[in-house]
Motif scaffolding. Structure first.
Motif, PDB file in Angstrom:
ATOM      1  N   HIS A 262     -48.491  -2.355 -18.394  1.00 20.70           N
ATOM      2  CA  HIS A 262     -47.889  -3.255 -19.185  1.00 20.70           C
ATOM      3  C   HIS A 262     -47.107  -2.370 -20.391  1.00 20.70           C
ATOM      4  O   HIS A 262     -45.939  -3.000 -20.966  1.00 20.70           O
ATOM      5  CB  HIS A 262     -49.009  -3.979 -20.152  1.00 20.70           C
ATOM      6  N   LEU A 263     -47.198  -1.073 -20.419  1.00 21.24           N
ATOM      7  CA  LEU A 263     -46.422  -0.618 -21.523  1.00 21.24           C
ATOM      8  C   LEU A 263     -44.839  -0.284 -20.882  1.00 21.24           C
ATOM      9  O   LEU A 263     -43.956  -0.445 -21.639  1.00 21.24           O
ATOM     10  CB  LEU A 263     -47.055   0.892 -21.829  1.00 21.24           C
ATOM     11  N   GLN A 264     -44.953  -0.044 -19.575  1.00 22.97           N
ATOM     12  CA  GLN A 264     -43.595   0.104 -18.875  1.00 22.97           C
ATOM     13  C   GLN A 264     -42.879  -1.316 -18.803  1.00 22.97           C
ATOM     14  O   GLN A 264     -41.610  -1.201 -19.195  1.00 22.97           O
ATOM     15  CB  GLN A 264     -43.913   0.452 -17.486  1.00 22.97           C
ATOM     16  N   GLU A 265     -43.783  -2.333 -18.715  1.00 19.59           N
ATOM     17  CA  GLU A 265     -43.010  -3.631 -18.920  1.00 19.59           C
ATOM     18  C   GLU A 265     -42.741  -3.924 -20.344  1.00 19.59           C
ATOM     19  O   GLU A 265     -41.369  -4.425 -20.443  1.00 19.59           O
ATOM     20  CB  GLU A 265     -44.015  -4.779 -18.676  1.00 19.59           C
ATOM     21  N   LEU A 266     -43.493  -3.419 -21.035  1.00 22.02           N
ATOM     22  CA  LEU A 266     -43.084  -3.890 -22.839  1.00 22.02           C
ATOM     23  C   LEU A 266     -41.561  -3.027 -23.028  1.00 22.02           C
ATOM     24  O   LEU A 266     -40.701  -3.463 -23.639  1.00 22.02           O
ATOM     25  CB  LEU A 266     -44.077  -3.232 -23.702  1.00 22.02           C
ATOM     26  N   TRP A 267     -41.490  -1.579 -22.504  1.00 14.42           N
ATOM     27  CA  TRP A 267     -40.333  -0.922 -22.634  1.00 14.42           C
ATOM     28  C   TRP A 267     -39.158  -1.610 -21.866  1.00 14.42           C
ATOM     29  O   TRP A 267     -38.155  -1.664 -22.171  1.00 14.42           O
ATOM     30  CB  TRP A 267     -40.592   0.413 -21.914  1.00 14.42           C
ATOM     31  N   ALA A 268     -39.345  -2.163 -20.637  1.00  9.26           N
ATOM     32  CA  ALA A 268     -38.174  -2.720 -19.891  1.00  9.26           C
ATOM     33  C   ALA A 268     -37.738  -3.966 -20.498  1.00  9.26           C
ATOM     34  O   ALA A 268     -36.694  -4.240 -20.403  1.00  9.26           O
ATOM     35  CB  ALA A 268     -38.751  -2.858 -18.458  1.00  9.26           C
ATOM     36  N   ARG A 269     -38.813  -4.499 -21.165  1.00  6.46           N
ATOM     37  CA  ARG A 269     -38.266  -5.990 -21.739  1.00  6.46           C
ATOM     38  C   ARG A 269     -37.353  -5.840 -23.055  1.00  6.46           C
ATOM     39  O   ARG A 269     -36.650  -6.376 -23.293  1.00  6.46           O
ATOM     40  CB  ARG A 269     -39.431  -6.822 -22.121  1.00  6.46           C
ATOM     41  N   ARG A 270     -37.810  -4.645 -23.521  1.00  4.43           N
ATOM     42  CA  ARG A 270     -36.847  -4.310 -25.003  1.00  4.43           C
ATOM     43  C   ARG A 270     -35.560  -3.664 -24.576  1.00  4.43           C
ATOM     44  O   ARG A 270     -34.563  -3.370 -25.332  1.00  4.43           O
ATOM     45  CB  ARG A 270     -37.803  -3.582 -25.902  1.00  4.43           C
TER      46      ARG A 270
ATOM     47  N   GLU B  91     -27.855   2.498 -25.673  1.00  9.77           N
ATOM     48  CA  GLU B  91     -27.926   3.436 -24.274  1.00  9.77           C
ATOM     49  C   GLU B  91     -28.136   4.805 -24.775  1.00  9.77           C
ATOM     50  O   GLU B  91     -27.744   5.381 -25.787  1.00  9.77           O
ATOM     51  CB  GLU B  91     -26.692   3.230 -23.449  1.00  9.77           C
ATOM     52  N   GLY B  92     -29.386   5.421 -23.948  1.00  5.43           N
ATOM     53  CA  GLY B  92     -29.545   6.766 -24.461  1.00  5.43           C
ATOM     54  C   GLY B  92     -30.352   7.122 -25.364  1.00  5.43           C
ATOM     55  O   GLY B  92     -30.583   8.141 -25.897  1.00  5.43           O
ATOM     56  N   ARG B  93     -31.014   6.051 -26.088  1.00  4.50           N
ATOM     57  CA  ARG B  93     -31.849   6.204 -27.337  1.00  4.50           C
ATOM     58  C   ARG B  93     -33.255   5.695 -27.208  1.00  4.50           C
ATOM     59  O   ARG B  93     -33.914   4.861 -27.450  1.00  4.50           O
ATOM     60  CB  ARG B  93     -31.278   5.178 -28.322  1.00  4.50           C
ATOM     61  N   GLY B  94     -33.779   6.587 -26.015  1.00  6.96           N
ATOM     62  CA  GLY B  94     -34.965   6.483 -25.675  1.00  6.96           C
ATOM     63  C   GLY B  94     -36.046   6.866 -26.723  1.00  6.96           C
ATOM     64  O   GLY B  94     -37.209   6.329 -26.849  1.00  6.96           O
ATOM     65  N   ASP B  95     -35.658   7.671 -27.843  1.00  4.10           N
ATOM     66  CA  ASP B  95     -36.346   7.822 -28.890  1.00  4.10           C
ATOM     67  C   ASP B  95     -36.730   6.542 -29.692  1.00  4.10           C
ATOM     68  O   ASP B  95     -37.697   6.639 -30.287  1.00  4.10           O
ATOM     69  CB  ASP B  95     -35.613   9.087 -29.751  1.00  4.10           C
ATOM     70  N   LEU B  96     -35.603   5.682 -29.641  1.00  2.99           N
ATOM     71  CA  LEU B  96     -35.901   4.727 -30.504  1.00  2.99           C
ATOM     72  C   LEU B  96     -36.913   3.758 -29.870  1.00  2.99           C
ATOM     73  O   LEU B  96     -37.801   2.986 -30.586  1.00  2.99           O
ATOM     74  CB  LEU B  96     -34.603   3.672 -30.838  1.00  2.99           C
TER      75      LEU B  96
ATOM     76  N   ALA C 127     -21.086  -2.824 -33.201  1.00  7.67           N
ATOM     77  CA  ALA C 127     -21.855  -2.145 -32.309  1.00  7.67           C
ATOM     78  C   ALA C 127     -23.342  -1.970 -32.892  1.00  7.67           C
ATOM     79  O   ALA C 127     -24.233  -1.295 -32.316  1.00  7.67           O
ATOM     80  CB  ALA C 127     -21.498  -0.700 -32.030  1.00  7.67           C
ATOM     81  N   GLY C 128     -23.822  -2.680 -34.208  1.00  8.10           N
ATOM     82  CA  GLY C 128     -24.918  -2.889 -34.505  1.00  8.10           C
ATOM     83  C   GLY C 128     -25.921  -3.643 -33.351  1.00  8.10           C
ATOM     84  O   GLY C 128     -25.554  -4.771 -33.094  1.00  8.10           O
ATOM     85  N   THR C 129     -27.056  -3.117 -33.173  1.00 13.20           N
ATOM     86  CA  THR C 129     -28.115  -3.569 -32.164  1.00 13.20           C
ATOM     87  C   THR C 129     -29.369  -4.178 -32.706  1.00 13.20           C
ATOM     88  O   THR C 129     -29.338  -4.180 -34.014  1.00 13.20           O
ATOM     89  CB  THR C 129     -28.468  -2.330 -31.111  1.00 13.20           C
TER      90      THR C 129
ATOM     91  N   ASP D  99     -32.728   1.800 -37.712  1.00 14.94           N
ATOM     92  CA  ASP D  99     -33.045   3.260 -37.274  1.00 14.94           C
ATOM     93  C   ASP D  99     -31.872   3.667 -36.256  1.00 14.94           C
ATOM     94  O   ASP D  99     -31.568   4.654 -36.030  1.00 14.94           O
ATOM     95  CB  ASP D  99     -34.228   3.379 -36.528  1.00 14.94           C
ATOM     96  N   HIS D 100     -31.074   2.672 -35.645  1.00 20.77           N
ATOM     97  CA  HIS D 100     -30.034   3.100 -34.775  1.00 20.77           C
ATOM     98  C   HIS D 100     -28.714   3.554 -35.588  1.00 20.77           C
ATOM     99  O   HIS D 100     -28.067   4.683 -35.397  1.00 20.77           O
ATOM    100  CB  HIS D 100     -29.634   1.981 -34.110  1.00 20.77           C
ATOM    101  N   MET D 101     -28.419   2.756 -36.766  1.00 17.01           N
ATOM    102  CA  MET D 101     -27.312   2.943 -37.503  1.00 17.01           C
ATOM    103  C   MET D 101     -27.518   3.151 -38.838  1.00 17.01           C
ATOM    104  O   MET D 101     -27.217   2.280 -39.946  1.00 17.01           O
ATOM    105  CB  MET D 101     -26.169   1.990 -37.479  1.00 17.01           C
ATOM    106  N   PRO D 102     -28.551   4.280 -39.443  1.00 17.79           N
ATOM    107  CA  PRO D 102     -29.104   4.006 -40.713  1.00 17.79           C
ATOM    108  C   PRO D 102     -27.849   4.370 -41.714  1.00 17.79           C
ATOM    109  O   PRO D 102     -28.027   3.548 -42.965  1.00 17.79           O
ATOM    110  CB  PRO D 102     -29.932   5.208 -40.831  1.00 17.79           C
TER     111      PRO D 102
END
Length: 280
Positions: A167-175, A181-186, A256-258, A263-266
């Motif tokens: 379910h953690l992978q599903e939660l990741w995939a849904r978000r 792109e490339g911001r797995g840290d977020l 480009a704000g997401t 936390d993406h564009m502080p």
């Protein structure tokens, strides 16, 4: 309208060691807060199911000029929850007012993102004398039509727990489609907060979907900034309706704000708030 950010006064490397973390006691229990800086108070309210961590980089930036305070909404992060069945935007707004009072702030600027923006609206509508100015970032617009669609609808963070953790992978995939792109840290930071929230990770979205917002927006009388992140498909289309419902509000778009704008564009987020407050 495109919005071009001026960030010259902000350090490109905000110092997280400047952040002070503590707990304050309100009627429902302990609430966790993180704060930085001195001067004019700004209360920062996060989206579901995040925590103060959504503003980790924003706090030192705003702290250069203000007393920036990020609280964990009751039931999220490290804040104790309200009694079962009592979660609502109105109750969360009342708790946030209690936090400000406990910190000794009779009035403050309130800034919220997504769910936090709905809470900010209610704070300004319910106790206008205590809200100096309002910043609504990626604010939902919850009218009768949206409320009618909510019952039985699967919300974005609703996943069924499995013993193998898939379910953690599903939660990741849904978000993931709504994150840069490339911001797995977020996404990692999101997952940590979602795990802490437990069932409230989904319930927080339902709380927003039950909020009777449209009669509350016209009650906002303070200077108001509506921020529309242009790459946020959930909020960007509704920003004009939110702004049109608040007399004298200012609407800006951040290119480009997401969904995770703070936390993406502080720097862009903090600069938008500072420029708005500097004009008031």
């Amino acid at each position: 309208m495109l919005f071009f950010i001026i960030v010259s006064f902000f350090s490109p490397y905000p110092r997280s060691d400047m952040i002070e973390r503590s707990f304050v006691r309100i009627k429902s229990g302990l609430v966790h807060v993180a704060a930085c800086g001195a001067g004019r108070p700004i209360l920062l309210l996060h989206q579901t199911p995040r925590s103060w961590d959504e503003y980790r980089e924003v706090l030192p930036l705003l702290g250069a000029r203000y007393r920036a305070i990020a609280m964990d909404t009751v039931g999220f992060g490290d804040s104790e929850p309200l009694p079962d069945g009592s979660d609502s935007i109105e109750a969360w707004a009342a708790a946030a007012h209690e936090v400000l009072a406990a910190l000794g702030h009779a009035r403050a600027v309130i800034a919220g993102h997504h769910t936090g923006a709905a809470v900010a609206v209610e704070m300004a509508a319910s106790q206008p004398e205590r809200v100096e100015a309002l910043v609504l970032s990626a604010c939902p617009y919850v009218d009768a039509a949206r409320r009618a669609r909510e019952p039985g609808k699967r919300v974005i963070d609703e996943v069924a727990a499995h013993h193998d953790g898939r379910h953690l992978q599903e939660l990741w995939a849904r978000r993931q489609p709504f994150y840069p792109e490339g911001r797995g840290d977020l996404l990692e930071r999101f997952i940590v907060d979602a795990l802490k929230a437990g069932p409230r990770a989904a319930e927080g979205h339902r709380v927003v979907g039950r909020y009777v917002m449209e009669p509350r927006l016209p009650l906002v009388r303070c200077p108001t900034l509506v921020i529309a992140p242009m790459a946020d498909p959930h909020a960007h289309p509704h920003a004009p309706a939110v702004a049109a419902s608040i007399a004298g509000s200012k609407l800006i778009e951040i290119e480009a704000g997401t969904v995770p704008l703070p936390d993406h564009m502080p720097h862009a987020f903090a600069a938008a708030i500072d420029q708005f407050l500097s004009s008031h």
